[in-house]
Design an enzyme around this catalytic site. Structure first.
Site, mmCIF file in Angstrom:
data_model
loop_
_atom_site.group_PDB
_atom_site.id
_atom_site.type_symbol
_atom_site.label_atom_id
_atom_site.label_comp_id
_atom_site.label_asym_id
_atom_site.label_seq_id
_atom_site.Cartn_x
_atom_site.Cartn_y
_atom_site.Cartn_z
ATOM 1 N N SER A 31 47.572 -52.577 -5.483
ATOM 2 C CA SER A 31 48.562 -53.657 -5.623
ATOM 3 C C SER A 31 48.004 -54.807 -6.458
ATOM 4 C CB SER A 31 48.961 -54.185 -4.238
ATOM 5 O OG SER A 31 49.758 -55.352 -4.396
ATOM 6 N N THR A 84 55.367 -53.376 0.571
ATOM 7 C CA THR A 84 55.492 -52.427 -0.527
ATOM 8 C C THR A 84 55.466 -51.018 0.044
ATOM 9 O OG1 THR A 84 54.675 -51.853 -2.728
ATOM 10 C CG2 THR A 84 52.995 -52.497 -1.107
ATOM 11 N N LYS A 88 59.109 -50.848 2.814
ATOM 12 C CA LYS A 88 60.321 -51.641 2.540
ATOM 13 C C LYS A 88 61.533 -51.152 3.330
ATOM 14 C CE LYS A 88 59.277 -52.629 -2.325
ATOM 15 N NZ LYS A 88 59.831 -52.723 -3.679
ATOM 16 N N ASP A 124 63.748 -57.889 -5.091
ATOM 17 C CA ASP A 124 63.608 -56.981 -6.240
ATOM 18 C C ASP A 124 64.793 -57.107 -7.208
ATOM 19 O OD1 ASP A 124 61.127 -55.861 -5.607
ATOM 20 O OD2 ASP A 124 62.011 -54.266 -4.399
ATOM 21 N N GLY A 149 68.114 -42.669 -11.916
ATOM 22 C CA GLY A 149 67.417 -42.579 -10.643
ATOM 23 C C GLY A 149 68.355 -42.813 -9.478
ATOM 24 N N ALA A 150 67.948 -42.313 -8.309
ATOM 25 C CA ALA A 150 68.772 -42.469 -7.105
ATOM 26 C C ALA A 150 67.898 -42.699 -5.881
ATOM 27 C CB ALA A 150 69.656 -41.237 -6.913
ATOM 28 N N GLY A 152 64.898 -45.452 -3.851
ATOM 29 C CA GLY A 152 64.976 -46.812 -3.317
ATOM 30 C C GLY A 152 65.143 -47.871 -4.387
ATOM 31 N N ALA A 153 64.382 -47.750 -5.486
ATOM 32 C CA ALA A 153 64.477 -48.768 -6.541
ATOM 33 C C ALA A 153 65.842 -48.731 -7.202
ATOM 34 C CB ALA A 153 63.374 -48.553 -7.568
ATOM 35 N N TYR A 245 55.625 -50.230 -15.114
ATOM 36 C CA TYR A 245 54.813 -51.135 -15.947
ATOM 37 C C TYR A 245 53.391 -50.621 -16.144
ATOM 38 C CZ TYR A 245 53.692 -52.728 -11.245
ATOM 39 O OH TYR A 245 53.338 -52.767 -9.921
#
Ligand code: NDP
Length: 309
Positions: A31, A84, A88, A124, A149-150, A152-153, A245
């Site tokens: 992290s 994290t 979450k 977020d 995407g499907a 959590g984010a 990133y």
């Protein structure tokens, strides 16, 4: 700054003087939130000595330990927590009070002490919206969004898209079952916004030009990953945002660059979700809701930490 990885046994030395914050994860050692937040706190302390004894720690917490960890950190006097992977979603059922936006997302990444309970938020979506605006000049309101995407984010991004009034939202995911499950969760939040699901291998020919493409898949984390979509198969998008990133440039972003499409990676999202968390904690401690957060300092610290890894 190289913050040690703490475990719950380290809480035997608390309460310690000062104001304490922490991120909990499993694993936590990669992290970059601790250097990012501690750089912000050091910068804030230059103008306001109250921040001189604020400190952001990192704790390795196994999912089985999460309920006990939240209780012990509250008892130890911590002001705030970031959560994290994989906490979450798990924490939603452990926190008595959750803001409505976080409840729609089904995940919390920020906990704020409120007397003897934690109040849960999700920052977020704010981080995503702010980064899109700052780095790509792209407001979500009125945008035609193609969301890849499907997981959590993607769910967090989709809720933010709907809350901010996109013109249309198309969810692209390789696995139909997870795509359909996400669409079913989002349907009650869509209002009149057109919402649909697509397979990446079977895109319709009538997609609009000027799509805002957001990658919320993990395709690209490994150098061997194929990009989650071929940008050349789409009508020219207005911009491409990749939540990844590290690496700084995925194959998707490299293709956007080759096609001269404005593009940004997910570091700005990380910085701005962190800045919003810090604002929540400062508000809880001082009553000030709009404290200016040194996001440039946070970004520089995050970049330095990534380079050091
Ligand atoms: P999840 O595991 O919940 O979801 C993963 C998603 O990626 C699923 O939709 C999955 O599709 C898809 N996927 C995985 N591998 C591939 C592949 N090879 N090709 C196509 N699709 C694939 O992960 P999260 O939602 O938690 O995280 C997704 C990404 O977002 C991660 O890279 C994470 O680092 C990043 N992220 C960045 C943040 C930031 O602040 N910048 C914040 C949060 C996340 P399927 O259903 O078909 O398996």
């Amino acid at each position: 700054m190289n913050e040690p990885v703490l475990s719950l046994s380290d809480l035997t030395t608390w309460p310690r003087p000062g104001t304490h914050l922490a991120v909990l994860g499993h694993p936590i050692k990669h992290s970059i939130s601790p250097p990012m937040h501690n750089a912000a706190l050091a910068e804030l302390a230059k103008a306001d000595p109250r921040f001189a004894d604020w400190k952001y720690h990192r704790f390795e917490v196994h999912p089985d330990e999460l309920p006990g960890a939240l209780e012990r950190l509250l008892a130890a006097g911590f002001l705030g927590i970031n959560l994290t992977v994989p906490h979450k979603i798990l924490a939603v059922d452990l926190i008595a009070r959750i803001g409505p936006a976080a409840r729609d997302v089904g995940a919390v990444n920020t906990l704020v002490r409120d007397n003897d309970t934690w109040l849960g938020h999700n920052t977020d979506g704010h981080g995503l919206a702010r980064s899109l605006l700052d780095e790509l000049g792209a407001a979500l309101a009125g945008a035609d969004v193609l969301l890849l995407g499907a997981g959590g984010a993607a769910r967090g991004a989709a809720v933010e898209c709907l809350q901010r009034g996109v013109r249309s939202l198309r969810i692209v995911n390789r696995t139909a079952a997870t795509r359909d499950a996400l669409l079913a969760q989002l349907a009650p939040l869509a209002g009149g916004i057109p919402l649909s699901g697509l397979a990446p291998t079977d895109l319709p020919g009538n997609l609009p030009t000027g799509l805002l493409v957001i990658n919320a898949t993990s395709a690209g984390l490994k150098p061997t990953d194929a990009p989650p979509i071929d940008l050349a198969s789409l009508p020219r998008p207005r911009a491409v945002f990749d939540m990844i990133y590290n690496p700084a440039e995925t194959k998707l972003l490299a293709q956007a660059r080759a096609l001269d499409i404005p593009a940004a990676n997910g570091l700005g999202m990380l910085v701005h979700q962190g800045a919003r968390s810090l604002q929540h904690w400062i508000e809880a401690a001082t009553g000030r809701a709009d404290a200016p957060i040194p996001t440039d300092v946070m970004r520089a610290a995050a970049e330095a930490s990534l380079a050091a890894h």
